[in-house]
Write a protein that holds these residues in place. Structure first.
Motif, PDB file in Angstrom:
ATOM      1  N   ASP A  75     -13.378  36.315  30.148  1.00  0.00           N
ATOM      2  CA  ASP A  75     -14.610  36.313  29.352  1.00  0.00           C
ATOM      3  C   ASP A  75     -15.304  34.955  29.432  1.00  0.00           C
ATOM      4  O   ASP A  75     -16.532  34.873  29.585  1.00  0.00           O
ATOM      5  CB  ASP A  75     -14.304  36.654  27.892  1.00  0.00           C
ATOM      6  CG  ASP A  75     -13.864  38.098  27.708  1.00  0.00           C
ATOM      7  OD1 ASP A  75     -14.086  38.908  28.631  1.00  0.00           O
ATOM      8  OD2 ASP A  75     -13.293  38.417  26.641  1.00  0.00           O
ATOM      9  N   ASP A  76     -14.513  33.902  29.339  1.00  0.00           N
ATOM     10  CA  ASP A  76     -15.099  32.562  29.387  1.00  0.00           C
ATOM     11  C   ASP A  76     -15.632  32.246  30.787  1.00  0.00           C
ATOM     12  O   ASP A  76     -16.702  31.646  30.929  1.00  0.00           O
ATOM     13  CB  ASP A  76     -14.060  31.519  28.979  1.00  0.00           C
ATOM     14  CG  ASP A  76     -14.693  30.164  28.727  1.00  0.00           C
ATOM     15  OD1 ASP A  76     -15.480  30.043  27.763  1.00  0.00           O
ATOM     16  OD2 ASP A  76     -14.429  29.218  29.500  1.00  0.00           O
ATOM     17  N   SER A  77     -14.898  32.677  31.819  1.00  0.00           N
ATOM     18  CA  SER A  77     -15.348  32.442  33.198  1.00  0.00           C
ATOM     19  C   SER A  77     -16.664  33.166  33.471  1.00  0.00           C
ATOM     20  O   SER A  77     -17.565  32.624  34.126  1.00  0.00           O
ATOM     21  CB  SER A  77     -14.279  32.914  34.187  1.00  0.00           C
ATOM     22  OG  SER A  77     -13.102  32.160  34.052  1.00  0.00           O
ATOM     23  N   GLN A  78     -16.794  34.384  32.953  1.00  0.00           N
ATOM     24  CA  GLN A  78     -18.030  35.136  33.143  1.00  0.00           C
ATOM     25  C   GLN A  78     -19.197  34.492  32.398  1.00  0.00           C
ATOM     26  O   GLN A  78     -20.318  34.440  32.906  1.00  0.00           O
ATOM     27  CB  GLN A  78     -17.820  36.580  32.693  1.00  0.00           C
ATOM     28  CG  GLN A  78     -16.927  37.377  33.634  1.00  0.00           C
ATOM     29  CD  GLN A  78     -16.492  38.710  33.067  1.00  0.00           C
ATOM     30  OE1 GLN A  78     -16.517  38.919  31.861  1.00  0.00           O
ATOM     31  NE2 GLN A  78     -16.071  39.624  33.935  1.00  0.00           N
ATOM     32  N   ALA A  79     -18.922  33.972  31.207  1.00  0.00           N
ATOM     33  CA  ALA A  79     -19.969  33.297  30.440  1.00  0.00           C
ATOM     34  C   ALA A  79     -20.425  32.022  31.149  1.00  0.00           C
ATOM     35  O   ALA A  79     -21.633  31.740  31.245  1.00  0.00           O
ATOM     36  CB  ALA A  79     -19.462  32.967  29.038  1.00  0.00           C
ATOM     37  N   GLN A  80     -19.477  31.254  31.678  1.00  0.00           N
ATOM     38  CA  GLN A  80     -19.821  30.032  32.398  1.00  0.00           C
ATOM     39  C   GLN A  80     -20.540  30.347  33.708  1.00  0.00           C
ATOM     40  O   GLN A  80     -21.454  29.625  34.117  1.00  0.00           O
ATOM     41  CB  GLN A  80     -18.561  29.201  32.669  1.00  0.00           C
ATOM     42  CG  GLN A  80     -17.898  28.644  31.427  1.00  0.00           C
ATOM     43  CD  GLN A  80     -18.775  27.652  30.693  1.00  0.00           C
ATOM     44  OE1 GLN A  80     -19.534  26.905  31.296  1.00  0.00           O
ATOM     45  NE2 GLN A  80     -18.689  27.650  29.378  1.00  0.00           N
ATOM     46  N   ALA A  81     -20.148  31.442  34.361  1.00  0.00           N
ATOM     47  CA  ALA A  81     -20.809  31.849  35.595  1.00  0.00           C
ATOM     48  C   ALA A  81     -22.273  32.188  35.342  1.00  0.00           C
ATOM     49  O   ALA A  81     -23.164  31.805  36.113  1.00  0.00           O
ATOM     50  CB  ALA A  81     -20.091  33.049  36.212  1.00  0.00           C
ATOM     51  N   VAL A  92     -24.186  28.930  34.893  1.00  0.00           N
ATOM     52  CA  VAL A  92     -24.424  28.212  36.146  1.00  0.00           C
ATOM     53  C   VAL A  92     -25.549  28.870  36.946  1.00  0.00           C
ATOM     54  O   VAL A  92     -26.438  28.190  37.472  1.00  0.00           O
ATOM     55  CB  VAL A  92     -23.135  28.147  36.991  1.00  0.00           C
ATOM     56  CG1 VAL A  92     -23.438  27.619  38.393  1.00  0.00           C
ATOM     57  CG2 VAL A  92     -22.103  27.256  36.315  1.00  0.00           C
ATOM     58  N   LYS A  93     -25.532  30.198  37.028  1.00  0.00           N
ATOM     59  CA  LYS A  93     -26.556  30.905  37.800  1.00  0.00           C
ATOM     60  C   LYS A  93     -27.947  30.685  37.224  1.00  0.00           C
ATOM     61  O   LYS A  93     -28.940  30.621  37.962  1.00  0.00           O
ATOM     62  CB  LYS A  93     -26.234  32.397  37.832  1.00  0.00           C
ATOM     63  CG  LYS A  93     -25.023  32.750  38.682  1.00  0.00           C
ATOM     64  CD  LYS A  93     -24.708  34.237  38.604  1.00  0.00           C
ATOM     65  CE  LYS A  93     -23.479  34.603  39.413  1.00  0.00           C
ATOM     66  NZ  LYS A  93     -23.139  36.034  39.302  1.00  0.00           N
ATOM     67  N   LEU A 101     -23.382  24.806  44.755  1.00  0.00           N
ATOM     68  CA  LEU A 101     -23.422  25.867  43.742  1.00  0.00           C
ATOM     69  C   LEU A 101     -24.251  27.058  44.185  1.00  0.00           C
ATOM     70  O   LEU A 101     -23.953  28.205  43.837  1.00  0.00           O
ATOM     71  CB  LEU A 101     -23.981  25.317  42.431  1.00  0.00           C
ATOM     72  CG  LEU A 101     -23.091  24.343  41.643  1.00  0.00           C
ATOM     73  CD1 LEU A 101     -23.817  23.855  40.396  1.00  0.00           C
ATOM     74  CD2 LEU A 101     -21.768  24.984  41.261  1.00  0.00           C
ATOM     75  N   THR A 102     -25.301  26.794  44.962  1.00  0.00           N
ATOM     76  CA  THR A 102     -26.166  27.896  45.412  1.00  0.00           C
ATOM     77  C   THR A 102     -25.483  28.788  46.447  1.00  0.00           C
ATOM     78  O   THR A 102     -25.966  29.883  46.737  1.00  0.00           O
ATOM     79  CB  THR A 102     -27.477  27.358  46.010  1.00  0.00           C
ATOM     80  OG1 THR A 102     -27.177  26.559  47.171  1.00  0.00           O
ATOM     81  CG2 THR A 102     -28.238  26.503  45.004  1.00  0.00           C
TER      82      THR A 102
END
Length: 323
Positions: free
Chosen positions: A234-240, A243-244, A269-270
């Protein structure tokens, strides 16, 4: 009377001790193996977002840094970490060496985030020109498979080049002093050598490899603490998502942590497609192709079945798809 009096005083202490021990047993720590080049995890570590998410569960977070994926998986195998994030090749080498772990998720394909580069004034113009040349790479990393497939596409064998196994920092030094002819490397090291040294991109993963990244866990930990794994996702998806939507701002935060210029991090990152997902049979089948290719080339000593390193239901789905 004396015994009764003693019990009256010690009973509350014993009850408190039992309560404390139960709490200690229910609490746990998530030890995450990461590489500084893994931008999303570096951002998570810096922000403390995962710690906040896990705090209500009574779970602490310990971050353990490794120079590259193969070393990280050694740490996972000896019990130094519970979860790790690596490219597609390290799990193959680790499983062949007898490491026990389970794939718990993957990030979308990012073929542009790894490449083979040459010095800007090199006479090497195509992958076919690498015949007889020295190519630096981190053994067992994601670029190992890129190199194998790029040579194959160019009509060469892996044995047609001279692999020079070096970790990223040593490889860049060898590349810049001309000790090797080419370097197979991933972002953000790729973006850094392009921008800082003018390295020329010979070929990247587009049309050759997918370059997935994987979340791996010690099987017992994943089975015992699924709520912790879910919180990590959940946290990784929120941070992703952050970033996007905020590439420049995210790069400004990550850059000093990686020791790179913001424009270098922004470029890297792109080229990644963040957003962890549960492993699918199709992605697992791709991993099996890598494993089979490495065994054919003699890079791993025995054939492996990727399905054996999948969670129960996912392993069953892969086996069913293979029938």
């Amino acid at each position: 009377m004396r015994l009764r009096s003693l019990l009256r005083w010690t009973a509350p202490l014993l009850a408190a001790a039992v309560s404390f021990n139960a709490a200690a047993q229910s609490a746990t720590t998530l030890r995450i193996g990461f590489q500084k080049s893994a931008s999303l995890l570096t951002l998570q570590k810096s922000s403390g977002s995962l710690e906040k998410r896990l705090s209500p569960l009574g779970v602490a977070v310990k971050w353990v840094e490794f120079p590259a994926g193969p070393q990280l998986l050694e740490g996972l195998n000896v019990g130094a970490v519970d979860v790790g994030f690596v490219g597609e090749a390290p799990p193959i080498f680790a499983q062949a060496a007898g490491a026990t772990f389970v794939y718990i998720g993957f990030d979308p394909a990012a073929p542009e985030a790894e490449a083979i580069v040459v010095p800007k004034d090199s006479a090497v113009r195509t992958a076919a020109d690498l015949k007889g040349k020295k190519v630096a790479l981190n053994k067992g990393s994601n670029v190992h498979y890129l190199l194998v497939k790029a040579l194959e596409k160019a009509g060469l064998k892996y044995s047609d080049i001279q692999p020079v196994f070096l970790p990223p920092a040593d490889a860049r030094a060898a590349f810049e002093r001309g000790a090797v002819d080419a370097w197979a490397i991933w972002d953000p090291f790729l973006a850094a050598v392009e921008k800082q040294s003018g390295a020329r991109l010979l070929v990247d993963g587009r049309g050759i490899v997918n370059n997935h990244s994987y979340y791996l866990a010690e099987r017992g930990y994943a089975q015992q603490y699924p709520q912790v794994i879910q919180a990590l996702f959940d946290d990784s998806q929120a941070q992703a998502a952050y970033v996007k939507a905020n590439v420049k701002a995210a790069a400004a935060v990550i850059a000093p942590l990686q020791g790179l210029a913001p424009e270098v991090v922004e470029k890297s990152l792109t080229r990644y497609q963040f957003g962890v997902k549960p492993l699918t049979p199709a992605v697992a089948a791709e991993q099996q192709k890598i494993a089979d290719a490495f065994h054919t080339l003699g890079l791993i000593p025995k054939p492996i079945r990727v399905a054996e390193a999948l969670p129960g239901r996912a392993a069953g789905a892969v086996a069913e798809a293979a029938r």
